[in-house]
Design a protein around this motif. Structure first.
Motif, mmCIF file in Angstrom:
data_model
loop_
_atom_site.group_PDB
_atom_site.id
_atom_site.type_symbol
_atom_site.label_atom_id
_atom_site.label_comp_id
_atom_site.label_asym_id
_atom_site.label_seq_id
_atom_site.Cartn_x
_atom_site.Cartn_y
_atom_site.Cartn_z
ATOM 1 N N PRO A 11 0.812 -1.225 0.000
ATOM 2 C CA PRO A 11 0.000 0.000 0.000
ATOM 3 C C PRO A 11 0.844 1.274 0.000
ATOM 4 N N ALA A 12 2.078 1.193 0.498
ATOM 5 C CA ALA A 12 2.943 2.373 0.519
ATOM 6 C C ALA A 12 3.477 2.645 -0.888
ATOM 7 N N PRO A 13 3.278 3.842 -1.426
ATOM 8 C CA PRO A 13 3.762 4.147 -2.774
ATOM 9 C C PRO A 13 5.269 3.945 -2.896
ATOM 10 N N GLY A 14 5.669 3.307 -3.979
ATOM 11 C CA GLY A 14 7.084 3.131 -4.249
ATOM 12 C C GLY A 14 7.773 2.076 -3.408
ATOM 13 N N ARG A 15 7.014 1.259 -2.694
ATOM 14 C CA ARG A 15 7.622 0.255 -1.820
ATOM 15 C C ARG A 15 7.118 -1.130 -2.225
ATOM 16 N N LEU A 16 8.060 -2.060 -2.395
ATOM 17 C CA LEU A 16 7.737 -3.453 -2.697
ATOM 18 C C LEU A 16 8.223 -4.320 -1.538
ATOM 19 N N ARG A 17 7.494 -5.396 -1.265
ATOM 20 C CA ARG A 17 7.863 -6.314 -0.191
ATOM 21 C C ARG A 17 8.041 -7.718 -0.742
ATOM 22 N N PHE A 18 9.002 -8.458 -0.159
ATOM 23 C CA PHE A 18 9.200 -9.845 -0.579
ATOM 24 C C PHE A 18 7.887 -10.609 -0.524
ATOM 25 N N TRP A 19 7.642 -11.388 -1.582
ATOM 26 C CA TRP A 19 6.419 -12.184 -1.625
ATOM 27 C C TRP A 19 6.712 -13.666 -1.847
ATOM 28 N N ALA A 20 7.613 -13.996 -2.786
ATOM 29 C CA ALA A 20 7.802 -15.413 -3.113
ATOM 30 C C ALA A 20 9.172 -15.647 -3.729
ATOM 31 N N LEU A 21 9.607 -16.885 -3.642
ATOM 32 C CA LEU A 21 10.770 -17.344 -4.386
ATOM 33 C C LEU A 21 10.270 -18.315 -5.452
ATOM 34 N N HIS A 22 10.610 -18.032 -6.719
ATOM 35 C CA HIS A 22 10.158 -18.851 -7.840
ATOM 36 C C HIS A 22 11.257 -19.840 -8.239
ATOM 37 N N LEU A 23 10.909 -21.121 -8.299
ATOM 38 C CA LEU A 23 11.782 -22.142 -8.876
ATOM 39 C C LEU A 23 11.069 -22.738 -10.086
ATOM 40 N N LEU A 24 11.770 -22.823 -11.206
ATOM 41 C CA LEU A 24 11.176 -23.296 -12.455
ATOM 42 C C LEU A 24 11.804 -24.611 -12.893
ATOM 43 N N ARG A 25 10.991 -25.435 -13.573
ATOM 44 C CA ARG A 25 11.482 -26.603 -14.284
ATOM 45 C C ARG A 25 11.047 -26.474 -15.739
ATOM 46 N N VAL A 26 11.846 -27.025 -16.638
ATOM 47 C CA VAL A 26 11.594 -26.850 -18.066
ATOM 48 C C VAL A 26 11.483 -28.199 -18.761
ATOM 49 N N ARG A 27 10.757 -28.184 -19.884
ATOM 50 C CA ARG A 27 10.583 -29.381 -20.704
ATOM 51 C C ARG A 27 10.268 -28.935 -22.121
ATOM 52 N N ASP A 28 10.980 -29.486 -23.083
ATOM 53 C CA ASP A 28 10.749 -29.171 -24.498
ATOM 54 C C ASP A 28 10.811 -27.667 -24.765
ATOM 55 N N PRO A 84 17.069 -8.491 0.601
ATOM 56 C CA PRO A 84 16.272 -7.548 1.393
ATOM 57 C C PRO A 84 14.793 -7.946 1.482
ATOM 58 N N GLU A 85 14.145 -7.561 2.559
ATOM 59 C CA GLU A 85 12.716 -7.832 2.708
ATOM 60 C C GLU A 85 11.872 -6.861 1.887
ATOM 61 N N THR A 86 12.404 -5.652 1.660
ATOM 62 C CA THR A 86 11.659 -4.640 0.901
ATOM 63 C C THR A 86 12.575 -4.003 -0.133
ATOM 64 N N LEU A 87 11.952 -3.442 -1.163
ATOM 65 C CA LEU A 87 12.652 -2.675 -2.193
ATOM 66 C C LEU A 87 11.942 -1.330 -2.370
#
Length: 251
Positions: free
Chosen positions: A208-225, A246-249
């Motif tokens: 909700p704070a303008p210009g502030r991002l907070r950690f939400w998730a870590l993405h791990l991907l797998r690939v095929r073809d 960092p927890e926030t950006l």
């Protein structure tokens, strides 16, 4: 040593979820889930051959399959095939015989062969095609361009979000989640890291704070073809400390 296996959502429930918020449910207890590990904590320094062996031993898919083994077979497999101990060394450690160790290893290999991980492979930082696919994924996700994202997804793509039991199958349901219950992720930034022996992404979500991002998730991907066949989004607020990010950006 744990008596209880850990898994990913797709391993817990036989049927995919509907891409609606009611499918999310309450987060399940921590003891249920496999969790990501920073490469710095699980990979050795030194000989590239040793690093390559260690990478395979910490892949999430391998760890999930490994837990189908009884404890003794699991120990023998890791000591012999990951740490490269001799049968004699393992027998001495376990108070057993080399014949018993070799028999346990044979049974462990047979179980793993019968329980192959789901099709697909982790991203490889040294593979130019994987690097390009990851860049396209980042660009599509940060732009929240669902058409571009869908083009990167395999027809059998699976997305899950531990610690929730929900998991989705197919590009249509993945996109429906992103534009529906997950729409608050629009405007996120993702930064590179590495986990479980492969490239990973850290997602920061608008607050909700303008210009502030907070950690939400870590993405791990797998690939095929040449496409993304599995997306695991770990929604654990302790991960920034574990991965030293960092927890926030500020943006």
């Amino acid at each position: 040593a744990g008596a209880r296996r850990r898994a990913l959502p797709v391993d817990v429930s036989a049927s995919p979820s509907e891409p609606v918020v009611s499918s999310l449910g309450a987060p399940l207890e921590e003891a249920v889930w496999l969790t990501p590990a920073p490469d710095a904590r699980v990979l050795p320094d030194g000989d590239p051959a040793d690093v390559a062996v260690a990478r395979e031993s910490v892949r999430l898919a391998f760890v999930a399959v490994l837990q189908h083994l009884p404890p003794r077979q699991r120990a023998v497999l890791v000591l012999r095939e990951v740490l490269r101990w001799s049968a004699e060394e393992v027998a001495d450690l376990l108070g057993s015989t080399t014949a018993s160790v070799n028999s346990a290893l044979q049974r462990a290999r047979a179980t793993l062969a019968a329980r192959q991980p789901r099709p697909g492979s982790p991203l490889d930082a040294l593979d130019p095609e994987h690097a390009a696919l990851l860049q396209r994924y980042v660009a599509a996700f940060e732009a929240y361009d669902m058409e571009a994202l869908a083009r990167l997804l395999h027809a059998d793509v699976v997305q899950s979000m531990p610690p929730y039991a929900l998991w989705l199958r197919g590009p249509q349901d993945v996109v429906a989640w992103h534009v529906g219950p997950g729409a608050a992720c629009r405007g996120s930034r993702v930064l590179p890291t590495s986990a479980n022996g492969s490239p990973a992404l850290v997602q920061y979500k608008p607050t909700p704070a303008p210009g502030r991002l907070r950690f939400w998730a870590l993405h791990l991907l797998r690939v095929r073809d040449g496409s993304v066949v599995e997306i695991t989004n770990f929604l654990d607020p302790r991960l920034p400390a574990l991965f030293d990010v960092p927890e926030t950006l500020d943006v």
